[in-house]
Design a protein around this motif. Structure first.
Motif, PDB file in Angstrom:
ATOM      1  N   GLU A 162       5.691 -23.248 -38.765  1.00 20.30           N
ATOM      2  CA  GLU A 162       6.790 -24.118 -38.334  1.00 20.30           C
ATOM      3  C   GLU A 162       6.924 -24.147 -36.813  1.00 20.30           C
ATOM      4  O   GLU A 162       7.773 -24.863 -36.285  1.00 20.30           O
ATOM      5  N   ASP A 163       6.116 -23.374 -36.126  1.00 24.28           N
ATOM      6  CA  ASP A 163       6.140 -23.348 -34.661  1.00 24.28           C
ATOM      7  C   ASP A 163       5.112 -24.322 -34.096  1.00 24.28           C
ATOM      8  O   ASP A 163       4.069 -24.580 -34.719  1.00 24.28           O
ATOM      9  N   ILE A 164       5.396 -24.860 -32.925  1.00 26.24           N
ATOM     10  CA  ILE A 164       4.417 -25.710 -32.269  1.00 26.24           C
ATOM     11  C   ILE A 164       3.267 -24.863 -31.744  1.00 26.24           C
ATOM     12  O   ILE A 164       3.396 -23.652 -31.551  1.00 26.24           O
ATOM     13  N   SER A 165       2.143 -25.509 -31.527  1.00 28.99           N
ATOM     14  CA  SER A 165       0.995 -24.857 -30.919  1.00 28.99           C
ATOM     15  C   SER A 165       0.536 -25.689 -29.734  1.00 28.99           C
ATOM     16  O   SER A 165       0.942 -26.846 -29.575  1.00 28.99           O
ATOM     17  N   TYR A 166      -0.295 -25.106 -28.904  1.00 25.80           N
ATOM     18  CA  TYR A 166      -0.815 -25.778 -27.713  1.00 25.80           C
ATOM     19  C   TYR A 166      -2.322 -25.898 -27.883  1.00 25.80           C
ATOM     20  O   TYR A 166      -3.015 -24.892 -28.036  1.00 25.80           O
ATOM     21  N   GLU A 167      -2.807 -27.133 -27.855  1.00 25.35           N
ATOM     22  CA  GLU A 167      -4.165 -27.390 -28.294  1.00 25.35           C
ATOM     23  C   GLU A 167      -4.946 -28.204 -27.268  1.00 25.35           C
ATOM     24  O   GLU A 167      -4.385 -28.979 -26.504  1.00 25.35           O
ATOM     25  N   GLN A 168      -6.270 -27.998 -27.289  1.00 24.25           N
ATOM     26  CA  GLN A 168      -7.180 -28.821 -26.500  1.00 24.25           C
ATOM     27  C   GLN A 168      -8.473 -29.001 -27.286  1.00 24.25           C
ATOM     28  O   GLN A 168      -9.003 -28.041 -27.851  1.00 24.25           O
ATOM     29  N   PHE A 169      -8.956 -30.233 -27.324  1.00 25.90           N
ATOM     30  CA  PHE A 169     -10.141 -30.578 -28.087  1.00 25.90           C
ATOM     31  C   PHE A 169     -11.397 -30.387 -27.236  1.00 25.90           C
ATOM     32  O   PHE A 169     -11.377 -30.574 -26.020  1.00 25.90           O
ATOM     33  N   PHE A 170     -12.489 -30.023 -27.906  1.00 30.61           N
ATOM     34  CA  PHE A 170     -13.767 -29.943 -27.199  1.00 30.61           C
ATOM     35  C   PHE A 170     -14.902 -30.303 -28.149  1.00 30.61           C
ATOM     36  O   PHE A 170     -14.767 -30.222 -29.376  1.00 30.61           O
ATOM     37  N   THR A 171     -15.994 -30.725 -27.547  1.00 29.06           N
ATOM     38  CA  THR A 171     -17.192 -31.076 -28.303  1.00 29.06           C
ATOM     39  C   THR A 171     -18.216 -29.962 -28.132  1.00 29.06           C
ATOM     40  O   THR A 171     -18.625 -29.659 -27.011  1.00 29.06           O
ATOM     41  N   ALA A 172     -18.612 -29.367 -29.235  1.00 31.16           N
ATOM     42  CA  ALA A 172     -19.589 -28.282 -29.168  1.00 31.16           C
ATOM     43  C   ALA A 172     -20.960 -28.838 -28.815  1.00 31.16           C
ATOM     44  O   ALA A 172     -21.370 -29.870 -29.353  1.00 31.16           O
ATOM     45  N   PRO A 173     -21.691 -28.198 -27.913  1.00 32.62           N
ATOM     46  CA  PRO A 173     -23.076 -28.606 -27.635  1.00 32.62           C
ATOM     47  C   PRO A 173     -23.938 -28.305 -28.859  1.00 32.62           C
ATOM     48  O   PRO A 173     -24.064 -27.159 -29.265  1.00 32.62           O
ATOM     49  N   MET A 174     -24.500 -29.332 -29.457  1.00 37.11           N
ATOM     50  CA  MET A 174     -25.257 -29.175 -30.699  1.00 37.11           C
ATOM     51  C   MET A 174     -26.694 -28.793 -30.387  1.00 37.11           C
ATOM     52  O   MET A 174     -27.435 -29.542 -29.741  1.00 37.11           O
ATOM     53  N   SER A 175     -27.083 -27.599 -30.825  1.00 38.68           N
ATOM     54  CA  SER A 175     -28.427 -27.104 -30.545  1.00 38.68           C
ATOM     55  C   SER A 175     -28.717 -25.896 -31.428  1.00 38.68           C
ATOM     56  O   SER A 175     -27.814 -25.131 -31.761  1.00 38.68           O
ATOM     57  N   SER A 176     -29.980 -25.753 -31.790  1.00 37.07           N
ATOM     58  CA  SER A 176     -30.411 -24.536 -32.484  1.00 37.07           C
ATOM     59  C   SER A 176     -31.226 -23.645 -31.568  1.00 37.07           C
ATOM     60  O   SER A 176     -31.737 -22.605 -31.996  1.00 37.07           O
ATOM     61  N   GLU A 177     -31.322 -24.041 -30.277  1.00 41.17           N
ATOM     62  CA  GLU A 177     -32.189 -23.330 -29.347  1.00 41.17           C
ATOM     63  C   GLU A 177     -31.448 -22.677 -28.181  1.00 41.17           C
ATOM     64  O   GLU A 177     -31.784 -21.580 -27.762  1.00 41.17           O
ATOM     65  N   LYS A 178     -30.428 -23.355 -27.634  1.00 43.21           N
ATOM     66  CA  LYS A 178     -29.809 -22.825 -26.424  1.00 43.21           C
ATOM     67  C   LYS A 178     -28.290 -22.927 -26.496  1.00 43.21           C
ATOM     68  O   LYS A 178     -27.722 -23.741 -27.237  1.00 43.21           O
ATOM     69  N   PHE A 179     -27.640 -22.080 -25.694  1.00 44.18           N
ATOM     70  CA  PHE A 179     -26.192 -22.074 -25.568  1.00 44.18           C
ATOM     71  C   PHE A 179     -25.786 -22.802 -24.291  1.00 44.18           C
ATOM     72  O   PHE A 179     -26.511 -22.805 -23.304  1.00 44.18           O
ATOM     73  N   SER A 180     -24.605 -23.388 -24.310  1.00 45.35           N
ATOM     74  CA  SER A 180     -24.032 -24.012 -23.127  1.00 45.35           C
ATOM     75  C   SER A 180     -22.604 -23.502 -22.968  1.00 45.35           C
ATOM     76  O   SER A 180     -22.002 -22.993 -23.921  1.00 45.35           O
ATOM     77  N   THR A 181     -22.071 -23.631 -21.764  1.00 41.90           N
ATOM     78  CA  THR A 181     -20.712 -23.190 -21.497  1.00 41.90           C
ATOM     79  C   THR A 181     -19.831 -24.396 -21.210  1.00 41.90           C
ATOM     80  O   THR A 181     -20.161 -25.219 -20.363  1.00 41.90           O
ATOM     81  N   ILE A 182     -18.732 -24.490 -21.930  1.00 39.88           N
ATOM     82  CA  ILE A 182     -17.773 -25.561 -21.700  1.00 39.88           C
ATOM     83  C   ILE A 182     -16.506 -24.947 -21.114  1.00 39.88           C
ATOM     84  O   ILE A 182     -16.183 -23.784 -21.379  1.00 39.88           O
ATOM     85  N   SER A 183     -15.821 -25.719 -20.296  1.00 38.25           N
ATOM     86  CA  SER A 183     -14.633 -25.235 -19.608  1.00 38.25           C
ATOM     87  C   SER A 183     -13.462 -26.165 -19.881  1.00 38.25           C
ATOM     88  O   SER A 183     -13.584 -27.387 -19.764  1.00 38.25           O
TER      89      SER A 183
END
Length: 208
Positions: free
Chosen positions: A129-150
């Motif tokens: 019943e409490d509000i939340s604070y949210e932000q949307f992001f798009t995951a980098p789609m890959s089976s080989e490497k990681f990326s960093t999102i900010s």
């Protein structure tokens, strides 16, 4: 020369309100280092089954091999016909992020869904019943490497059951008491999602 795939990732992330982040000099604070954590027992599921019509499922596990360790958020998203539905996890925290400007996640996505959100709560608010604070992001789609999102802490907006609360007080970054990750169906959004996905995560840090 920047590859076409790299350019696509940068443009896609910009449209989603986030940017792919290069390492920068400045103050950082590690929030979750899944490469070294012994367990994720304090992360609990928060999916749409908190309501009668809910059918989705989420779990966060540690993937350990002889050469690496990371967390994987597995989700089965079964939304209602209008897109109502979510699957995710959250953990209680005691974070003072007032001296930081961003939350950075080193991750990669696989499966049917690439759109996630970070869900924060402050001042010990914790019920549905409490509000939340949210932000949307798009995951980098890959089976080989990681990326960093900010994600900018200033861009976290108040929501209640999927709807933005425009007159809510801003997020109290000095007292963030819950941290969550979710995949969503998109009930009030133009993007609709469903199906099975995995978000692999190495670290989540706060940066100045």
């Amino acid at each position: 020369m920047v590859s076409a795939m790299r350019l696509f990732q940068v443009l896609s992330s910009f449209v989603a309100g986030i940017t792919l982040m290069r390492p920068v000099n400045g103050e950082t604070m590690t929030l979750f280092d899944f490469k070294t954590l012994k367990n994720v027992d304090n992360w609990m599921e928060i999916s749409d089954t908190v309501r009668t019509v809910g059918k989705s499922k989420a779990t966060l596990v540690l993937q350990k091999t002889q050469v690496f360790q990371r967390a994987v958020l597995f989700t089965l998203l079964n939304p209602q016909p209008n897109g109502a539905g979510f699957a995710g996890v959250r953990t209680p925290t005691n974070l003072n992020l007032s001296s930081f400007k961003h939350i950075a996640i080193t991750c990669r996505g696989q499966g049917e869904n690439e759109h996630y959100k970070v869900v924060l709560r402050h001042n010990d608010l914790e019920t549905n019943e409490d509000i939340s604070y949210e932000q949307f992001f798009t995951a980098p789609m890959s089976s080989e490497k990681f990326s960093t999102i900010s994600m900018s802490l200033e861009n976290f907006k108040a929501y209640f059951r999927g709807r933005e609360v425009e007159d809510a007080t801003p997020l109290n970054t000095s007292n963030v008491t819950m941290f969550g990750l979710q995949v969503y169906g998109g009930v009030y959004l133009p993007i609709k999602q469903k199906g099975v996905s995995a978000l692999e995560i190495e670290t989540i840090v706060a940066t100045s």
